[in-house]
Design a protein around this motif. Structure first.
Motif, short mmCIF file in Angstrom:
data_model
loop_
_atom_site.label_atom_id
_atom_site.label_comp_id
_atom_site.label_asym_id
_atom_site.label_seq_id
_atom_site.Cartn_x
_atom_site.Cartn_y
_atom_site.Cartn_z
N LEU A 39 5.28 -9.31 3.68
CA LEU A 39 4.36 -8.95 2.59
C LEU A 39 3.26 -8.01 3.05
O LEU A 39 2.11 -8.12 2.65
N LEU A 40 3.61 -7.09 3.94
CA LEU A 40 2.61 -6.18 4.48
C LEU A 40 2.90 -4.74 4.09
O LEU A 40 2.06 -3.87 4.22
N TRP A 41 4.12 -4.51 3.60
CA TRP A 41 4.56 -3.13 3.38
C TRP A 41 3.61 -2.34 2.48
O TRP A 41 3.19 -1.25 2.82
N ASP A 42 3.25 -2.93 1.33
CA ASP A 42 2.43 -2.18 0.39
C ASP A 42 1.07 -1.80 0.97
O ASP A 42 0.52 -0.76 0.67
N ASP A 43 0.56 -2.68 1.86
CA ASP A 43 -0.76 -2.40 2.42
C ASP A 43 -0.74 -1.32 3.48
O ASP A 43 -1.73 -0.61 3.67
N VAL A 44 0.35 -1.21 4.20
CA VAL A 44 0.31 -0.30 5.36
C VAL A 44 1.29 0.86 5.26
O VAL A 44 1.34 1.68 6.17
N LYS A 45 2.03 0.96 4.16
CA LYS A 45 3.11 1.95 4.15
C LYS A 45 2.60 3.38 4.32
O LYS A 45 3.34 4.25 4.79
N ASP A 46 1.32 3.62 3.99
CA ASP A 46 0.80 4.97 4.12
C ASP A 46 0.13 5.23 5.46
O ASP A 46 -0.38 6.31 5.71
N ARG A 47 0.08 4.23 6.30
CA ARG A 47 -0.61 4.44 7.59
C ARG A 47 0.17 3.84 8.75
O ARG A 47 -0.39 3.20 9.63
N LEU A 48 1.47 4.08 8.71
CA LEU A 48 2.33 3.48 9.74
C LEU A 48 2.06 4.03 11.13
O LEU A 48 2.37 3.39 12.13
N SER A 49 1.45 5.23 11.19
CA SER A 49 1.22 5.79 12.52
C SER A 49 -0.16 5.42 13.06
O SER A 49 -0.52 5.79 14.16
N GLN A 50 -0.89 4.65 12.28
CA GLN A 50 -2.19 4.17 12.75
C GLN A 50 -1.99 3.10 13.82
O GLN A 50 -0.98 2.41 13.86
#
Ligand SMILES: Nc1ncnc2c1ncn2[C@@H]1O[C@H](COP(=O)(O)OP(=O)(O)OP(=O)(O)O)[C@@H](O)[C@H]1O
Ligand SMILES: [Mg+2]
Lengths: 314, 255
Positions: free
Chosen positions: B136-147
């Motif tokens: 349940l983390l995808w929506d929170d981090v999908k735009d910053r995977l390289s962070q």
């Protein structure tokens, strides 16, 4: 109001108590004053040295010296009667080639040693290796120079069948071995600073010890490792005696590792004694000093910034 | 009768000369969440860390008895630690993402275990999304995977620490007080997520929190002073414990 009086008396005795300065107080003061004086005097000395070097060299550097010639000419002829020229290009090439080779030698050695000590050795082995590395770091540079002259020199002549063994190769290897211990110590500190929870996490996912080292520990420690290398470069740059003895001390832009070269530092050491104070030659040597000072300062500062800064923006 | 995922027989363990486990026998059922409770120092973490043999990092640990995972003896001579630890994932008390990007964290284990096999970036993307969806983390981090993963909140970090185990398809997940570093809201979120994983994975979870054990586990095992005291369905264990020690503990008389 007896209660008030009592309270007054009480606060008086407390104040008295607080006013008595015991032996500990004086010891404490003395120690802190001592430490302060020590710290300040170190700074004062450094500033003093800087002022001295600058005063002796800067006037010449800004006045008489042809700055363009200084950095671009290969001709270092300070004692020429008719037309002395002060070009340090060959000297810079000498220092750069020796330092570069030294790093080629020192980086794998020190990194390997640091990885072994920090990640694989344990108990007595680790402790003895650390002591050994510290011992190596304490070998005086003249001893290294001596090894360069009396062991490496004939060895290189024999092995490669060349006429002289005092060369970039000799000085670079000697300097590399010299810089390796201190680089090992700093690199090991950097590896030790990587939290064990990273290693545990990776091992619990099935990573082997080597995978942990290469995929987790080295990337995590890369700033510290960079700093170790930079400090090694600074060490190589500033080293004088060993390079003077092992490099052949011939003004030359090297085209092969077997060429003799002369380093910036060695030039100052060898020539300063023969110059008249206030002469142009004297002035140009101090200008060299300023140059070395600035470059070393920049290297050390970079190392410092690399350790502290770079990690933050990620 | 459910299959057994983890089974120990007469497991004894010593740290140097100090014995931390005494004849521990436990059978953990496949696809279920089993909680491990007991007072501080009773050996919960020790037992957990024996299952994937991560205890052996210490170098002074000795064991007798057997531990089977999915029917295979983990101490058998031919067992490869890497394979065992692929089969048995572990989540730690403090979230410990690696100092890499979020994406690299999720793929870390997979990259280790796939050897020389070539995996396209698109395939990796699928693995990453799938693992992060499961926690349940995808929506929170999908735009910053390289962070950097270490810049996430503790809750997100701990979810990531679960997510990174999933791409290699483990059968067992060991969790050592996975919520103890988190605030109540994050704890609730983690519990929900762990609850959602049951069925797909066998989960053995250590907890100090009675309410959590009760809410979030199907089976419960109670340990005391290195011994396995009682194990059974969570409801039964909490409603009618067989031993007086168990009753004392769940009523808070041990602290
Ligand atoms: N690395 C170690 N070296 C020596 N003894 C240890 C080590 N780790 C744990 N122990 C001891 O083993 C016993 C069991 O420890 P363990 O960490 O398994 O307990 P625990 O039930 O997980 O406790 P907690 O609830 O506090 O996490 C304790 O007495 C502890 O002191
Ligand atoms: Mg524990």
């Amino acid at each position: 109001m007896p209660a008030d009086v009592q309270a007054d008396a009480l606060s008086n005795t407390i104040a008295d108590d607080l006013n008595t300065r015991g032996r500990d107080w004086y010891v404490d003061r003395a120690v802190s004053v001592g430490v302060f004086v020590g710290g300040v005097s170190a700074i004062v000395f450094i500033i003093g040295i800087f002022i001295f070097v600058t005063r002796e060299g800067l006037g010449f550097a800004l006045g008489t010296l042809d700055v363009k010639e200084f950095f671009t000419s290969m001709n270092w002829r300070p004692t020429s009667e008719r037309n002395p020229t002060y070009g340090i290009l060959a000297l810079m090439a000498g220092t750069a080639s020796v330092t570069g080779l030294a790093m080629l030698v020192a980086v794998p050695f020190s990194l390997g040693a640091a990885i072994y000590i920090a990640e694989f050795a344990s108990g007595r082995m680790r402790e003895s290796l650390k002591v050994l590395v510290e011992l190596l770091a304490a070998i005086p540079s003249v001893v290294w120079g001596f090894i360069g002259m009396s062991i490496m020199n004939p060895l290189i002549i024999d092995m490669f069948d060349v006429p002289v063994g005092l060369s970039v190769l000799n000085a670079g290897v000697i300097l590399g071995l010299m810089a390796a211990p201190i680089m090992t110590t700093i690199a090991e500190d950097a590896l030790k600073a990587v939290p064990d929870s990273y290693r545990e996490a990776a091992e619990a996912m099935g990573a082997t010890r080597w995978q942990v080292v290469f995929k987790v520990v080295l990337p995590a420690a890369k700033n510290g490792l960079m700093a170790a290398v930079l400090l090694g470069v600074g060490r190589g740059f500033g080293e004088t005696m060993a390079v003077l003895m092992a490099s052949g001390h011939a003004i030359n832009i090297p085209t092969s590792p077997f060429d003799s070269v002369r380093a910036l530092t060695a030039t100052i050491a060898a020539e300063l004694g023969d110059t008249a104070r206030g002469s142009d030659h004297y002035g140009v040597l101090f200008t060299l000093g300023i140059f070395l000072f600035v470059v070393t300062f920049v290297i050390n500062l970079t190392a410092d910034i690399v350790v502290k800064g770079v990690g933050k923006k990620q | 009768m459910a299959e057994i995922a983890i089974e120990t027989r007469d497991l004894n363990l010593w740290y140097g000369t100090f014995q931390a486990l005494f004849d521990v026998n436990i059978r953990v059922k496949q696809g279920m969440i089993t909680s491990l409770i007991g007072p501080s120092g009773c050996g919960k973490s020790t037992l957990l860390r024996t299952v994937n043999r991560v205890n052996e990092r210490l170098g002074y640990v000795r064991t007798t008895g057997t531990v089977d995972v999915m029917g295979e003896d983990v101490f058998a001579a031919g067992v490869e630690l890497a394979r065992l630890r692929k089969e048995v994932g572990m989540v730690f008390q403090r979230p410990n993402p690696l100092p890499l990007s979020i994406r690299d964290n999720v793929l870390f284990s997979h990259r280790i275990h796939r050897g020389n096999e070539k995996v396209s970036r698109a395939d990796e993307d699928v693995l990453v999304e799938d693992a992060l969806q499961q926690v349940l983390l995808w929506d929170d981090v999908k735009d910053r995977l390289s962070q950097r993963a270490t810049s996430l909140s503790l809750e997100e970090q701990q979810k990531l620490c679960i997510a990174r185990l999933l791409p290699v398809k483990p059968s067992v997940l060991l969790m050592d007080e996975p919520t103890s570093a988190l605030d109540p809201k994050a704890t609730e979120a983690l519990e929900a997520l762990i609850w959602g994983l049951r069925g797909s994975y066998t989960i053995l979870i250590v907890t100090h929190n009675m309410a959590q054990a009760r809410r979030a586990s199907e089976e419960c095992a109670f340990m005391l002073l290195g011994k396995m005291m009682e194990i059974g369905p969570t409801d039964a264990l909490f409603l009618s414990p067989k031993l007086s020690e168990t009753a004392d503990y769940i009523e808070g008389r041990y602290g």
